[in-house]
Design an enzyme around this catalytic site. Structure first.
Site, short mmCIF file in Angstrom:
data_model
loop_
_atom_site.label_atom_id
_atom_site.label_comp_id
_atom_site.label_asym_id
_atom_site.label_seq_id
_atom_site.Cartn_x
_atom_site.Cartn_y
_atom_site.Cartn_z
N HIS A 51 40.34 33.68 28.92
CA HIS A 51 39.30 33.85 29.93
C HIS A 51 38.14 32.89 29.65
O HIS A 51 37.52 32.95 28.59
CB HIS A 51 38.84 35.31 29.81
N TRP A 102 44.03 40.47 31.47
CA TRP A 102 43.13 41.47 32.06
C TRP A 102 42.85 41.14 33.53
O TRP A 102 42.66 42.02 34.36
CB TRP A 102 41.85 41.48 31.22
N SER A 136 34.91 34.56 36.76
CA SER A 136 35.01 35.98 36.44
C SER A 136 34.22 36.83 37.44
O SER A 136 34.46 36.72 38.64
CB SER A 136 34.54 36.19 35.00
C1 GTR Z 1 34.98 42.06 32.37
C2 GTR Z 1 35.40 42.66 33.68
C3 GTR Z 1 36.07 41.62 34.52
C4 GTR Z 1 35.33 40.32 34.56
C5 GTR Z 1 34.66 39.96 33.25
C6 GTR Z 1 33.59 38.88 33.33
O1 GTR Z 1 34.42 42.96 31.51
O2 GTR Z 1 36.25 43.73 33.42
O3 GTR Z 1 36.30 42.12 35.84
O4 GTR Z 1 34.41 40.32 35.59
O5 GTR Z 1 34.05 41.04 32.65
O6 GTR Z 1 32.84 38.82 34.29
O7 GTR Z 1 33.49 38.12 32.37
#
Ligand code: GTR
Length: 407
Positions: free
Chosen positions: A388, A338, A247
């Site tokens: 995610h 996302w 991420s």
């Molecule tokens: C979210 C963000 C993403 C990603 C994520 C993370 O809020 O929008 O770009 O980086 O966090 O790092 O878990």
């Protein structure tokens, strides 16, 4: 734009032209290795520095000082050896330091290959190992991670263990090193007063210039400082160190791998916008959204491209190409819309020409692969079931890929 208003409709992805990877700033097609290495690659690096992640300050710090943060010990009934190393960036002692947590396979016959990655909530979260030093740094409050009033508690130990399969790694002969990202720069917008940025301010400067590094730049710098230590440890093979991140920390591993060619292999796990995903698709998270919610991650210039993605002189396929000819792996998750899985795939695909120019192979497929059907040779890609996160499936594929390239 709130996440709910984000575009998740493929038919509403605008038409776009990607910047040419293999045409230099003067308009000449890049068709030799020398042209790529001597001209085009440095040009692309400068574009990412100026418009996306920011330049690192030119001043060098004194060499890092290394000491033991805790006694070495064994873990997993002796299958792993655990070490904790404190790395200080500059004297005096109250200046920022980072702690590296290192696991090595106890049964090794020589220097081992290793994965290095930053973690989100402190080294003590990556395993339920009571001997890991509990971080006393600022972190995001999060009951699920045992973080109360921005500080870790004992309840926080091991809460990220599913993302860090130490047992599987050492069983396959890999070492693992990790550092808490907040040791380098706490993940909130404080105008760059904490973390490592102030160490580098010119007299009178009190925040980075619009084309200077933000938090991702600082995190990537820290990965290189961890690497400075790892390459001199005789138990680690300095030519077989992979950088991995998830991420926001996957955006960071791609940038760290681009900047520091000592990393032998680069892995992006669900890195999304500002990481592996093409910005021009505006699917899921966008430049406007990310630079509003996380203004500190990038250089200030990046925010100028909110709703103007087509004016960006780069797109993220060019970031992936900066890893070439070293192997690079991009992983997506089906429900992680996302982060735009298709955009991550397409960026990996369109990095291919740089790899082919250097005599390597890219993804070399015509369409997105099926779920859990990894593709590619020197560029690897998979999309797995689920959302995610980092799973055992992801790590198993990274180890398979590392075995093909680092053994
Ligand atoms: C979210 C963000 C993403 C990603 C994520 C993370 O809020 O929008 O770009 O980086 O966090 O790092 O878990």
């Amino acid at each position: 734009m709130a996440p709910s208003e984000a575009n998740y409709d493929e038919t509403r992805v605008p038409a776009y032209d990607l910047p040419e990877l293999l045409v230099d700033a003067g308009g000449t097609t890049v068709s030799t290795v020398e042209h790529w290495t001597g001209t085009r690659r440095p040009e692309i690096m400068r574009l990412f520095e100026e418009h996306v992640y920011g330049k690192n300050p030119p001043q060098a710090l004194p060499p890092v000082e290394v000491s033991a943060a805790a006694e070495a010990g064994e873990y997993l009934d002796g299958a792993a050896e655990r070490r904790q190393i404190k790395v200080r960036f500059s004297p005096p002692a109250d200046h920022p330091a980072m702690d590296i947590l290192l696991y090595l396979p106890a049964r090794r016959t020589g220097p081992v290959p290793l994965f290095l990655g930053l973690n989100f909530y402190g080294n003590h979260t990556i395993q339920p190992d009571p001997d890991i030093v509990l971080s006393d740094r600022w972190m995001r409050s999060d009951p699920a991670h045992g973080v109360v009033d921005h500080r870790a508690t004992e309840a926080s130990r091991g809460t990220s263990a599913s993302r860090w399969p130490v047992e599987r790694l050492v069983a396959r002969g890999y070492g693992l090193a990790t550092v808490y990202c907040g040791d380098l720069d706490p993940d909130y917008d404080d105008g760059f007063q904490n973390g490592i940025h102030p160490l580098f301010y010119r007299p009178g400067q009190n925040r980075p210039d619009a084309d200077e590094w933000g938090t991702i730049g600082a995190w990537a710098w820290g990965l290189s400082r961890a690497l400075d230590y790892l390459v001199i440890d005789p138990d680690i093979d300095s030519r077989r160190i992979a950088v991995m991140g998830h991420s926001r920390l996957g955006k960071t591993s791609l940038w760290a791998g681009a900047r520091d060619e000592r990393f032998a292999l680069v892995i992006s796990n669900n890195s999304g916008c500002g990481g592996a995903a093409l910005s021009r698709r505006r699917f899921g998270e966008t430049v406007r959204r990310i630079t509003t919610t996380f203004p500190h991650w990038f250089c200030a210039n990046f925010a100028r491209y909110a709703d103007r993605e087509d004016d960006l002189p780069v797109d993220q396929h060019m970031l992936i190409a900066l890893a070439a000819p070293r192997p690079v792996y991009v992983a997506s998750a089906e429900e992680d819309r996302w982060a735009d899985p298709r955009g991550e795939f397409l960026a990996a695909l369109h990095a291919g020409p740089a790899y082919r120019l250097l005599g390597m192979e890219g993804l070399d497929v015509t369409g997105m692969p099926a779920i859990e059907a990894p593709v590619g040779r020197h560029i690897g890609y998979h999309i797995r079931h689920g959302g995610h996160g980092v799973t055992a499936y992801d790590w198993d594929r990274y180890m398979d890929f590392a075995e093909r390239h680092m053994h």
